[in-house]
Write an enzyme that holds these catalytic residues in place. Structure first.
Site, PDB file in Angstrom:
ATOM      1  CG  ASP A  10       2.257   0.624  -0.101  1.00  0.00           C
ATOM      2  OD1 ASP A  10       1.728   1.233   0.839  1.00  0.00           O
ATOM      3  OD2 ASP A  10       3.317  -0.026   0.017  1.00  0.00           O
ATOM      4  CG  ASP A  12       6.819   3.267   4.025  1.00  0.00           C
ATOM      5  OD1 ASP A  12       7.952   3.765   3.885  1.00  0.00           O
ATOM      6  OD2 ASP A  12       5.922   3.791   4.717  1.00  0.00           O
ATOM      7  CG  ASP A 166       5.352  -3.475  -0.230  1.00  0.00           C
ATOM      8  OD1 ASP A 166       4.467  -2.592  -0.098  1.00  0.00           O
ATOM      9  OD2 ASP A 166       6.127  -3.793   0.687  1.00  0.00           O
TER      10      ASP A 166
END
Length: 218
Positions: A10, A12, A166
């Site tokens: 991922d 961000d 995250d």
């Protein structure tokens, strides 16, 4: 024996330390439109989803008629001071190490294509990825589309693909694509939320990720 042939990150909150910046932009956009301002937990939970869906979840009272205005306000606030948002420590090092092992490296993100390309260019690491997928080309997480496109692109089996993210959205996408997932807790979702995606492990930094992952790529 090497366990993975493709590692997907991922963006961000995983490689880019942008969670706080995104949360603030969501809150500022809501204030601008005199809408209820979500708290940090609510705003951070929607990070990783397609922007319009994320904002609708963060501020359900916006309504479909005012959603485009909220999207525009978010984008303006997000661009403010964006140059101060940086990569997490160890990002370049772990990407170089993974590539050095002969494994494909990719990105699957809820960002737009234009937004990701700008961020990669600013960070100077675009050349470290073999492919990238955004919500402009794929269904939003946790739909498996991004990972299915990437595994098909490289001819890699889902069982030999690792998704690092995250948020629970990243890990649920991995599960939906029958890929493996690793959660990293320095971004948008806390460890308890990450557990919902049934990751192989939850790490707390990219350095810790490298210590766990690199021996599995040997």
């Amino acid at each position: 024996m090497r366990e993975f042939d493709l590692v997907v990150f991922d963006w961000d909150g995983t490689l880019m330390d942008s969670t706080g910046h995104i949360v603030e932009a969501i809150q500022q956009a809501c204030r601008e439109l005199d809408l209820p301002v979500p708290d940090r937990e609510t705003a951070s939970h929607v990070i990783g989803l397609r922007l319009d869906s994320a904002l609708l979840r963060a501020c359900p009272k916006v309504g479909s008629d005012r959603l485009p205005a909220l999207v525009d306000a978010f984008r303006r606030h997000y661009q403010t001071n964006l140059d101060q948002v940086t990569l997490f420590e160890g990002t370049r090092e772990i990407l170089l190490a993974i590539r050095g092992s002969g494994v494909f490296v990719a990105i699957a993100t809820g960002s737009s294509r234009a937004g990701l390309d700008r961020a990669l260019a600013a960070a100077g690491i675009a050349e470290l990825f073999d492919a990238t997928r955004t919500v402009d080309e794929c269904h939003s997480k946790p739909h498996p589309d991004m990972l299915l496109q990437l595994t098909a692109r490289f001819g890699v089996e889902s069982g030999r693909t690792l998704m690092v993210g995250d948020t629970s959205h990243d890990l649920l996408m991995a599960g939906n694509a029958r890929c493996h997932g690793v959660g990293i807790s320095h971004g948008a979702h806390a460890g308890e939320q990450l557990q919902h995606g049934q990751p192989l492990i939850i790490v707390h930094s990219l350095t810790e990720l490298g210590a766990w992952l690199l021996p599995r790529l040997a």
